[in-house]
Design an enzyme around this catalytic site. Structure first.
Site, short mmCIF file in Angstrom:
data_model
loop_
_atom_site.label_atom_id
_atom_site.label_comp_id
_atom_site.label_asym_id
_atom_site.label_seq_id
_atom_site.Cartn_x
_atom_site.Cartn_y
_atom_site.Cartn_z
N GLU A 1 43.80 22.36 3.42
CA GLU A 1 44.84 22.20 4.43
C GLU A 1 44.71 23.44 5.32
OE1 GLU A 1 48.33 21.33 2.04
OE2 GLU A 1 49.50 21.70 3.84
N LYS B 1 48.63 30.26 -1.04
CA LYS B 1 48.54 30.58 0.39
C LYS B 1 49.89 31.00 0.95
CE LYS B 1 46.25 26.79 1.33
NZ LYS B 1 45.64 25.66 2.03
N ARG C 1 43.08 24.56 -12.23
CA ARG C 1 42.95 25.50 -11.12
C ARG C 1 42.68 26.90 -11.66
NH1 ARG C 1 46.67 24.94 -7.31
NH2 ARG C 1 46.94 27.09 -6.71
P1 ATP Z 1 47.75 26.87 -2.25
O1 ATP Z 1 48.49 26.49 -3.47
O2 ATP Z 1 47.15 28.23 -2.28
O3 ATP Z 1 48.48 26.61 -0.98
P2 ATP Z 1 46.48 24.39 -1.93
O4 ATP Z 1 46.08 23.65 -3.13
O5 ATP Z 1 47.69 23.94 -1.22
O6 ATP Z 1 46.50 25.92 -2.26
P3 ATP Z 1 44.52 23.28 -0.24
O7 ATP Z 1 44.09 23.76 1.08
O8 ATP Z 1 45.26 22.02 -0.34
O9 ATP Z 1 45.34 24.46 -0.88
O10 ATP Z 1 43.30 23.29 -1.25
C1 ATP Z 1 42.04 22.77 -0.98
C2 ATP Z 1 41.35 22.50 -2.28
O11 ATP Z 1 41.25 23.68 -3.04
C3 ATP Z 1 42.14 21.51 -3.11
O12 ATP Z 1 41.24 20.53 -3.59
C4 ATP Z 1 42.74 22.32 -4.20
O13 ATP Z 1 42.89 21.58 -5.36
C5 ATP Z 1 41.73 23.46 -4.35
N1 ATP Z 1 42.38 24.66 -4.86
C6 ATP Z 1 43.43 25.31 -4.33
N2 ATP Z 1 43.80 26.34 -5.11
C7 ATP Z 1 42.95 26.36 -6.16
C8 ATP Z 1 42.81 27.18 -7.33
N3 ATP Z 1 43.62 28.20 -7.57
N4 ATP Z 1 41.81 26.87 -8.19
C9 ATP Z 1 40.98 25.85 -7.97
N5 ATP Z 1 41.05 25.04 -6.90
C10 ATP Z 1 42.03 25.27 -6.01
MG MG Z 2 47.63 21.71 -0.84
#
Ligand code: ATP
Ligand code: MG
Length: 570
Positions: free
Chosen positions: A42, A278, A268
């Site tokens: 995102e 984020k 994760r």
């Molecule tokens: P955040 O919780 O930091 O906002 P998010 O999951 O909302 O992270 P996205 O931009 O939606 O961020 O993530 C893109 C991809 O990265 C998704 O497939 C998500 O599952 C993966 N991802 C995000 N954080 C992690 C993590 N800590 N470990 C492994 N994969 C992750």
């Molecule tokens: Mg997300």
């Protein structure tokens, strides 16, 4: 499933992780002839180390099995998104060394199709426009013990729903006035199936579609359909989406999608002493608690790059921790180990004196006749001849580190392997010198050490009877570069800074940045390149700070120390 017996036959071959096993089987069974994965960020912040794991996993699987991996921006939330984030994410994925299949993809380029699919659900009696407020909708949803209640708008006619959806799209309603919902089951034990929201009104300009839309699909109504449109075969996401999988499958089963992707979940990455959210990282940036998203203390890919971590070391780390279905917290020392291991192997050596004290070689003129400079030469790396050599100008005045000299002659040779008043030490790659006199100012601070060199000791043992205590680093006081050095420590003092209801800001380490001015680095670092790390001998691994132009001043960031000192501190 256990088809990895052949893969573990040799102890050198790592057993396949559960995703590799699934893909291997799918290809062997003919369920797929080629696989496609995707990394779907995102664009609402910079990528962090957790994303690096997801990137290595998705791109890595595609590479390993001869498929492709899409880079797709999941841009369904315009108020939080920004072009700056798109640019940084694109750069970070490339920097990590991965190439996406075809063009960069955007969820927003499928908005028209999603709208038609929303109409399709209405036409098949599977969606309705609901005018309950957010609060009311929450009450109607019930809880873990009580089934939800049907919305009073649930049984509207197809025509009415189509007209209402058109009005939503046309901007006739204010934000929050209504939503489009799927008609599934208000009593479902899985809350995600209790008539989930498909569209909400957001009167926001979108970075890709401008003002074309004022209704935006939810993550759930978008994600699986994006995968289906792109022919993604294995849609890999983190465990918290496991509860969304039934909904993911409901959409792909109830819509005329061109393919049937499958969702798989993995744990994760959680790192101790680190925050990987984020939203929280953005708070640090917005409140100026760090120097932007790429502050070298940030666990962002941009921060780690600026700090001097190599892409290889981050990939090696992701490889080291592996992929599993159950969550656990990884020790940040594992990341630091991967970084140190890579830098030890690859970083050219250099010398930099952080706290300089002047050394005058009293017998320099007698021993050296050539223009007051003797050019010495040292390999750039002790085990990597191909990295070439560097020249070290040896001059009458030098600098050594204040901490490498003591007047205390009672210290044992074992305890203090540096220069002691009246004794000998070897200067790295240069002569053995002897400390003769100490010059002090009025306050008793040492301003100069008068020494003499032992002739013919460059690369040679000193004559019998002369026993240097050790080897210390130095630079010429006449030919060097003046620089600033920034020493970083962990950003947080607490192992779990954001555990429970703790405010992670309270766990910030006040000593995470130490700026040292007036350091003296060897002249060869004048040609140091951004993103090239060096081992400053006896001090750690350093690289030029990419935010400072060298015309103005040289600023070196310490990526990491030579040894793990954290354990001794706490
Ligand atoms: P955040 O919780 O930091 O906002 P998010 O999951 O909302 O992270 P996205 O931009 O939606 O961020 O993530 C893109 C991809 O990265 C998704 O497939 C998500 O599952 C993966 N991802 C995000 N954080 C992690 C993590 N800590 N470990 C492994 N994969 C992750
Ligand atoms: Mg997300």
């Amino acid at each position: 499933m256990n088809d990895n017996t052949t893969d573990t036959a040799s102890p050198d071959v790592k057993p396949l992780n559960f995703l590799q096993q699934i893909i291997k089987k799918d290809l062997a069974d003919g369920a797929h002839t080629q696989i496609t994965t995707r990394f779907p960020p995102e664009p609402n912040g910079y990528l962090h180390i957790g994303h690096a794991k997801a990137i290595c996993l998705n791109f890595g699987l595609a590479q390993e099995f001869g498929g492709g991996c899409n880079l797709r921006f999941d841009d369904t939330n315009p108020e939080k998104e920004d072009q700056e984030y798109i640019d940084s994410i694109t750069r970070d994925v490339q920097w990590l060394g991965f190439e996406w299949a075809g063009e960069i993809k955007y969820a927003s380029s499928y908005f028209e199709t999603f709208y038609q699919w929303a109409q399709h659900l209405i036409e098949t009696g599977k969606a309705y426009v609901c005018h309950l407020s957010a609060d009311q909708a929450r009450k109607y949803r019930g809880d873990t013990k009580v089934a939800g209640t049907n919305s009073p708008y649930r049984d509207r006619s197809v025509d009415e729903n189509l007209a209402e959806l058109a009005k939503m799209r046309a901007g006739d309603y204010d934000e929050g006035a209504c939503t489009l919902r799927a008609k599934i089951d208000m009593a479902a034990p899985n809350f995600n199936l209790r008539d989930p929201m498909l569209y909400r009104i957001r009167k926001q300009t979108h970075h890709q579609t401008g003002d074309k839309w004022c209704i935006y699909p939810t993550y759930d109504f978008a994600h699986g359909q994006e995968d289906a449109i792109e022919g993604v075969t294995h849609s890999i996401c983190t465990l918290e989406f496991a509860d969304h999988r039934p909904l993911y499958e409901w959409f792909t089963a109830n819509l005329p999608v061109p393919s049937q992707p499958r969702q798989y979940e993995f744990a994760r990455l959680e790192l101790n002493y680190t925050v990987t959210s984020k939203r929280k990282l953005k708070q640090l940036v917005d409140e100026n608690l760090v120097d932007g998203w790429d502050d070298p203390r940030m666990p962002t890919i941009a921060g780690m790059r600026r700090r001097g971590y190599s892409a290889d070391s981050i990939r090696n780390f992701c490889d080291l921790i592996g992929v599993t279905k159950s969550g656990s917290t990884i020790d940040v020392g594992t990341l630091e180990f991967a970084v140190r291991d890579d830098l030890n192997e690859n970083a050219p050596r250099a010398m930099c004196v952080l706290d300089p004290v002047k050394v005058v070689i009293d017998n320099f003129a007698e021993c050296n006749t050539v223009d007051g400079i003797e050019l010495l030469s040292q390999p750039a790396h002790p085990n990597r001849e191909e990295l070439g050599k560097r020249e070290l100008p040896f001059t009458e005045t030098l600098y050594i580190d204040r901490a490498d000299f003591t007047e205390d002659t009672t210290l044992s040779r074992k305890k203090f392997k540096r220069l002691v008043a009246g004794e000998y030490v070897r200067l790295r790659g240069a002569y053995v010198i002897k400390s003769n006199d100490i010059v002090k100012d009025n306050q008793g601070n040492i301003t100069e050490l008068r020494c003499s060199l032992v002739p013919n000791t460059v690369g040679e043992n000193p004559p019998e009877g002369i026993r240097p205590r050790g080897v210390i680093h130095w630079v010429s006081a006449e030919k060097n570069i003046d620089c600033e050095v920034r020493l970083y420590d962990r950003l947080f003092n607490a192992a779990a800074p954001d555990a429970g209801d703790k405010n992670f800001i309270d766990a910030l380490n006040p000593e995470s940045l130490q700026i040292i001015q007036g350091c003296k680095a060897e002249l060869s670092l004048q040609s140091a390149q951004i993103e090239q790390s060096y081992q400053f001998e006896r001090e750690g691994y350093f690289c030029l700070d990419s935010k400072h132009s060298c015309d103005e001043k040289f600023v070196f960031n310490r990526a990491i120390g030579l040894k793990d000192n954290w354990a001794n501190k706490v």
